[in-house]
Every structure is written in C-alpha cells, then in structure tokens.
Scaffold this active site. Structure first.
Site, PDB file in Angstrom:
ATOM      1  N   GLY A  10      34.631  -2.139 -27.817  1.00  0.00           N
ATOM      2  CA  GLY A  10      34.451  -3.553 -27.543  1.00  0.00           C
ATOM      3  C   GLY A  10      33.434  -4.157 -28.486  1.00  0.00           C
ATOM      4  O   GLY A  10      33.108  -3.598 -29.539  1.00  0.00           O
ATOM      5  N   GLU A 112      28.769 -23.996 -18.931  1.00  0.00           N
ATOM      6  CA  GLU A 112      29.242 -23.138 -17.851  1.00  0.00           C
ATOM      7  C   GLU A 112      28.183 -23.047 -16.765  1.00  0.00           C
ATOM      8  O   GLU A 112      27.074 -23.578 -16.905  1.00  0.00           O
ATOM      9  CB  GLU A 112      29.608 -21.755 -18.388  1.00  0.00           C
ATOM     10  CG  GLU A 112      30.758 -21.796 -19.393  1.00  0.00           C
ATOM     11  CD  GLU A 112      31.201 -20.417 -19.852  1.00  0.00           C
ATOM     12  OE1 GLU A 112      30.608 -19.420 -19.404  1.00  0.00           O
ATOM     13  OE2 GLU A 112      32.143 -20.331 -20.649  1.00  0.00           O
ATOM     14  N   ASP A 207      32.669   5.395 -17.118  1.00  0.00           N
ATOM     15  CA  ASP A 207      32.553   6.716 -17.750  1.00  0.00           C
ATOM     16  C   ASP A 207      31.192   6.936 -18.405  1.00  0.00           C
ATOM     17  O   ASP A 207      30.579   7.996 -18.246  1.00  0.00           O
ATOM     18  CB  ASP A 207      33.654   6.894 -18.801  1.00  0.00           C
ATOM     19  CG  ASP A 207      35.045   6.712 -18.241  1.00  0.00           C
ATOM     20  OD1 ASP A 207      35.253   6.993 -17.047  1.00  0.00           O
ATOM     21  OD2 ASP A 207      35.934   6.269 -18.989  1.00  0.00           O
ATOM     22  N   HIS A 228      33.105 -12.439 -10.222  1.00  0.00           N
ATOM     23  CA  HIS A 228      33.425 -13.760 -10.748  1.00  0.00           C
ATOM     24  C   HIS A 228      34.035 -14.568  -9.609  1.00  0.00           C
ATOM     25  O   HIS A 228      34.968 -14.118  -8.938  1.00  0.00           O
ATOM     26  CB  HIS A 228      34.403 -13.672 -11.914  1.00  0.00           C
ATOM     27  CG  HIS A 228      34.437 -14.917 -12.733  1.00  0.00           C
ATOM     28  ND1 HIS A 228      35.005 -16.085 -12.273  1.00  0.00           N
ATOM     29  CD2 HIS A 228      33.956 -15.194 -13.972  1.00  0.00           C
ATOM     30  CE1 HIS A 228      34.871 -17.019 -13.192  1.00  0.00           C
ATOM     31  NE2 HIS A 228      34.228 -16.508 -14.231  1.00  0.00           N
ATOM     32  N   ARG A 274      26.823 -17.846 -10.843  1.00  0.00           N
ATOM     33  CA  ARG A 274      27.986 -17.163 -10.272  1.00  0.00           C
ATOM     34  C   ARG A 274      27.726 -16.535  -8.911  1.00  0.00           C
ATOM     35  O   ARG A 274      28.598 -16.541  -8.040  1.00  0.00           O
ATOM     36  CB  ARG A 274      28.474 -16.088 -11.247  1.00  0.00           C
ATOM     37  CG  ARG A 274      29.170 -16.656 -12.459  1.00  0.00           C
ATOM     38  CD  ARG A 274      29.577 -15.566 -13.420  1.00  0.00           C
ATOM     39  NE  ARG A 274      30.308 -16.129 -14.549  1.00  0.00           N
ATOM     40  CZ  ARG A 274      30.661 -15.435 -15.624  1.00  0.00           C
ATOM     41  NH1 ARG A 274      30.363 -14.152 -15.705  1.00  0.00           N
ATOM     42  NH2 ARG A 274      31.308 -16.027 -16.608  1.00  0.00           N
ATOM     43  N   HIS A 333      33.591  -8.245 -11.624  1.00  0.00           N
ATOM     44  CA  HIS A 333      33.663  -8.763 -12.994  1.00  0.00           C
ATOM     45  C   HIS A 333      32.713  -8.075 -13.968  1.00  0.00           C
ATOM     46  O   HIS A 333      33.104  -7.732 -15.075  1.00  0.00           O
ATOM     47  CB  HIS A 333      33.378 -10.260 -12.958  1.00  0.00           C
ATOM     48  CG  HIS A 333      33.508 -10.948 -14.286  1.00  0.00           C
ATOM     49  ND1 HIS A 333      34.691 -10.970 -15.002  1.00  0.00           N
ATOM     50  CD2 HIS A 333      32.607 -11.639 -15.029  1.00  0.00           C
ATOM     51  CE1 HIS A 333      34.517 -11.653 -16.128  1.00  0.00           C
ATOM     52  NE2 HIS A 333      33.263 -12.057 -16.170  1.00  0.00           N
ATOM     53  N   ARG A 368      23.920 -11.889 -13.976  1.00  0.00           N
ATOM     54  CA  ARG A 368      24.063 -12.308 -15.373  1.00  0.00           C
ATOM     55  C   ARG A 368      24.421 -13.786 -15.476  1.00  0.00           C
ATOM     56  O   ARG A 368      25.284 -14.282 -14.760  1.00  0.00           O
ATOM     57  CB  ARG A 368      25.149 -11.470 -16.059  1.00  0.00           C
ATOM     58  CG  ARG A 368      25.455 -11.931 -17.468  1.00  0.00           C
ATOM     59  CD  ARG A 368      26.438 -11.027 -18.151  1.00  0.00           C
ATOM     60  NE  ARG A 368      27.766 -11.024 -17.572  1.00  0.00           N
ATOM     61  CZ  ARG A 368      28.691 -11.960 -17.785  1.00  0.00           C
ATOM     62  NH1 ARG A 368      28.401 -13.023 -18.520  1.00  0.00           N
ATOM     63  NH2 ARG A 368      29.887 -11.852 -17.241  1.00  0.00           N
TER      64      ARG A 368
END
Length: 547
Positions: A10, A112, A207, A228, A274, A333, A368
C-alpha cells in the site's frame, strides 16, 4: 543479503520501497495478494495536508488533536502536519494526479469530518486511493532496484540474537521459505476483517501486528478500531464506503423518519469527527431495532461527476443518489493502534520497522482524523528509510516509545514465543470470530459483551495454510483488542463503554501488550511542546511553498 524487506504494497510500503531503492538499497517487496490489492486502493476521500493559506500546520495539528480524544502523541502529530505538505508534493512529483479546478488549475480541496476547513486533496472525485496506488505501482514497475513478489504469505519473523533478520513465508508454490534482510519493514495494514461488516479488503487480517507480537514487539491502542459511520448498507463485502466528503459537500444524515439529527449531537453537526457520528448512528440503530439510517445527498449537484465511485456503488444497488436516500450503517474501517514505533518507525525489536496502519506512532490517538491515514503512510515511511540509511538499528525514546521502552525493558525477561507454546484446545471459524467481535466489541461495548468475546477466543490455533494463519492472526489481534477494551473502563474516542460512559483522567495513557505478559498501562507523556515551525504564522509558513 537484502538491505530492506518490505511487507505490504500500500501507500506506506511502496513509498518506503521506492525511497530506499532511490538511495541505492537492495529492496524486495512481499505482498500476499496482487500488488494493488491493498486498503490504499479502496480509499476514497483523499489526503489531508495544510498546503496553502488560510490553512496552516497549526490548524491541522489542532484538528488532529481534537479528534484524537486526548491520546495523540503530540510529537508524532507535529511531524505529520509539518512534513505532510512536502510528502504530498513528492507524491505529485512521482506522478499522482489530484483534481484541480478548471478555472485556475489550483488543487481542489474538500472538507471532511473534524476538519476546521477544506484541506483534503482528492483524485478522480472519490477515487484517491486508486490513483495513489496506480502512481506508486507504476514507479515500482519502472524501478530496477526493487523486486516485487506477489502472493507470498509471510508466516513469521526470524529472530537471531534478539534482532529481526528476515521472515518465513509461504511461496506461491506452497513451499515454506526464508527471506533474509538486514531490515524488515512491516506495512501490512490493519485488521478490519475482525468484524462482519467492514470497508477493508479481505487481505486486512492483522498479519503484521500478530507476527510482531509473537516475536516480542510492543503493541498498543488496538482497542481503538474506528468504524466509518457511512458505509452503504447493501449485501456486499467490503461494504462500499460513502465518502465523508459527501457531508463536506452538503449531504445530511437522517433517521428513519427523515429527521436530521447530527446538529443535536455535536457543534460540527454532520461534519463531527467519525467516532461521534458512528456512536450517534449506532445508538439509534440499537434503540429502534433498525438495520440502517440514511444519508441524504440529493442536494449535491453533478453527483456522478464529483463522486463517481459512490455513484457506481449506489447504482449497482438500484439507488440514484440525486433522488434517493442512501441507507448507511457503521463499518469497521481503520485500526488506530498497532506496533509501537518511535518517530522514525523503529519498533522495540532491532531490525524491525513499521509504518502506516500497522503501526502505533501515536499520531491518531483514540480516533483518527479523516484523511490522515494516507498522510500517515506518506510521512512516516520516508522517515523509516532515512533512519535505516543512517545505520540505525535500535529505537529512540521518541513518540510513544518515550514511555513504552521502560515497560519493554522490564518485561523482556519473558522469552517464551508463540512458536514454543502448544496450541490450546478449541477452534473458531472466521465467521464465528467476526460475529463475536461485531456483537461484543463493536461500536458500543460493555464488560459483559467483551467477556463474552474472550470466552470464545482460543489462545492459538494450528495452522498450515495462509487462510488458517490469517484466522490465527485475527484471533491474536482480537485478544489484544478485547483485553485492552475490558481494562479501559471509560469511553474515549472510538472506544465506547456503555457501562463507563465518561472519560477517566486516570486512563489517559496506553495499554501495552507484550507476548507472555499481562497488558501494562503507561501514562501519556503530555509535556511535549509543539515544534517551532508548526507554530509559524501562515504567511511565514507558506511564503516559499508553491503548489
């Protein structure tokens, strides 16, 4: 021997791999699926960074700390907001193309939840993660100094002399092999698959956290799983995400009677952080025995052009966002905790580094801030590489490790590792684990529900295949999450206890997990002063920066 072995492909893993290879290091990337099968690829909203006036790193810092429920490491947040703008520009230089205004070509910025103003850059409207992954994979493919191995499942870390020197992994042909390196960087993402409803891809099985824990690295903050608030409630998994940017553009949450309710919950209304929004929705769902509430996005013009990913997901479910209310419910999320690191990604084990969602740098605290996740990977991956280039092996007492290292030194006499422990009796399927975690350790928890989860968790499970190892890893992470959630007798950030509804000053700190020991509570270090350049005035901060 490799100089750097990166696990994960990623934003964090590929950013580190490219930077290390550019510096001349011999780098290999292992990923258990296809190179682009990452949580990054699913990210919609964008990357938050203070790129221009009237924004500033100080404002970004304040919003991050406010969202974090008092548990953010201030040093880590200062690093994030100070270095973030430069790393976004580095990403653009690498080839990532963000949306720009047609009139003047300036970057379009979205607002946001939890942000005091618009600061989120985005791509393809709501396909930011896909564009970032595209750019990073293209740069990796073009780089002669990086070997990428797809469909290699890492089983465990190799320890020699107390240091990490590589991994054992199942190759695509099914054989168990060793891959050795002077440095191993974990960028394996989170553990959304702990829950029955998640926005995460199937590869998000914890993992990296589990293997680091088994090797003896310190783990913290896993009780803070962020849900989320607005996943589209349809029979798909991962759940389609309805980007927070929708509410930034005027979308409103409504209950089953069509009443808007968030203004009564928080001063920011629908743009509250959130954790606040997820709790508000979940409480109504439980009290009224509902499966979902609704997001009203009918006021957004040119919806399909601005949010094509959401539009396609809605249309696949037979919904038209310009006319229909969209059914939404919270979904697992993002894991705010993970492997404890210093400000350069060094863990408590020599030779082992971590960055991105797998890490606990303290930057996210108990919750977060929206669109800080991609920024986290962008900022801390290069710092890890720089530390490796400087010849570092041991962690520094910075960030969360200022307080964690003392706990580790006291408890490192415990040398037993999971490979030396016989598997406990009992078994559990993935579906049973997800069901138990969803009902017992989800958005709303209490002592009874959490104890019920512990009762069904085996200590360990025999494993030979990747799927079996994934369940074992999820069980390992679940145990740290639930035990910390039981010990944290308060409500803070994404951790909401129905039996302890207020924050407790005595619990302003972290629960540290070390294999073979009970979780230890470490108070938060709160006396750190903000970095000087975070407090610069807007005009001084941006006088030499051009987007």
């Amino acid at each position: 021997m490799l100089d750097l072995l990166v696990l994960g492909s990623g934003i964090a893993g590929l950013s580190a791999a490219i930077r290390a290879a550019d510096a001349g290091l011999k780098v290999t990337v292992l990923t258990k699926g296809a190179i682009s099968n990452t949580a990054t690829n699913y990210a919609q909203g964008g990357v938050a960074a203070a790129l221009s006036e009237p924004d500033s790193p100080a404002l970004h810092r304040a919003d991050t700390l406010e969202a974090g429920g008092g548990l953010c490491d201030i040093e880590a947040v200062d690093v994030l907001v100070r270095e973030g703008p430069r790393r976004v520009r580095d990403l653009m230089a690498l080839g990532a193309e963000f949306d720009r205004a047609a009139i003047d070509g300036e970057l379009e910025l979205a607002r946001e939840g939890g942000h005091s103003l618009a600061r989120v850059v985005h791509a393809g409207g709501d396909a930011t993660g896909a564009e970032i992954e595209r750019a990073l994979v293209a740069a990796l493919d073009d780089h002669p100094g990086i070997e990428a191995r797809e469909r290699w499942f890492t089983v465990d870390l190799i320890l020699e002399g107390g240091a990490v020197v590589g991994v054992t992994a199942i190759a695509p042909d099914g054989t168990l092999q060793e891959v050795r390196a002077r440095n191993v960087l974990l960028a394996t993402g989170g553990a959304g698959q702990l829950f029955a409803v998640t926005t995460n891809p199937p590869v998000s099985t914890g993992d990296g956290i589990a293997m680091a824990y088994r090797a003896g690295a310190a783990i913290a903050d896993t009780e803070f799983m962020q849900f989320h608030p607005t996943a589209l409630d349809v029979a798909l998994m991962p759940r389609p995400l309805l980007s927070e940017a929708l509410r930034g553009e005027g979308a409103v949450l409504r209950d089953e009677n069509g009443e808007a309710f968030m203004k009564a919950e928080h001063p920011l209304g629908d743009l509250a952080p959130r954790d606040v929004v997820a709790r508000a929705i979940t409480r109504r769902l439980v009290a009224r025995n509902l499966a979902h509430l609704f997001l009203d996005a009918t006021a957004i013009t040119d919806f399909a052009q601005r949010f094509p990913t959401v539009a396609r997901a809605a249309q696949a479910a037979g919904l038209d966002p310009e006319h229909d209310l969209l059914p939404v419910a919270p979904a697992a999320h993002y894991l705010s905790g993970g492997i404890c690191t210093d400000l350069d990604g060094a863990t408590t084990l020599p030779g082992l580094w971590a960055c991105g969602e797998v890490a606990c740098s303290g930057v996210h605290g108990a919750n977060r801030l929206a669109s800080n996740s991609l920024l986290d990977g962008l900022v801390f991956a290069p710092r890890a590489v720089e530390a490796i280039l400087d010849g570092r092996q041991e962690p520094l007492a910075t960030g969360v490790l200022r307080s964690v290292l003392s706990v580790v030194s006291k408890q490192h006499a415990v040398t037993t590792r999971v490979s030396e422990v016989s598997a406990a009796g009992g078994s559990i399927t993935l579906e049973a684990l997800q069901r138990a975690m969803t009902f017992g350790a989800g958005v709303l928890r209490d002592a009874g529900s959490l104890t019920g989860v512990l009762d069904v968790l085996p200590l360990s499970l025999p494993a030979e295949t990747p799927a079996q190892y994934e369940i074992n890893n999820l069980v390992t992470v679940a145990r740290t999450l639930v035990t910390a959630a039981l010990r944290r007798e308060e409500s803070r950030g994404t951790h909401t206890r129905l039996d302890f509804t207020e924050q407790s000053p005595q619990l302003l700190g972290r629960f540290i997990h070390l294999f073979g020991s009970e979780a230890s509570f470490v108070p938060l270090v709160t006396h750190v002063q903000p970095a000087e350049d975070v407090l610069l005035t807007d005009s001084a901060r941006f006088s030499t920066e051009v987007v």
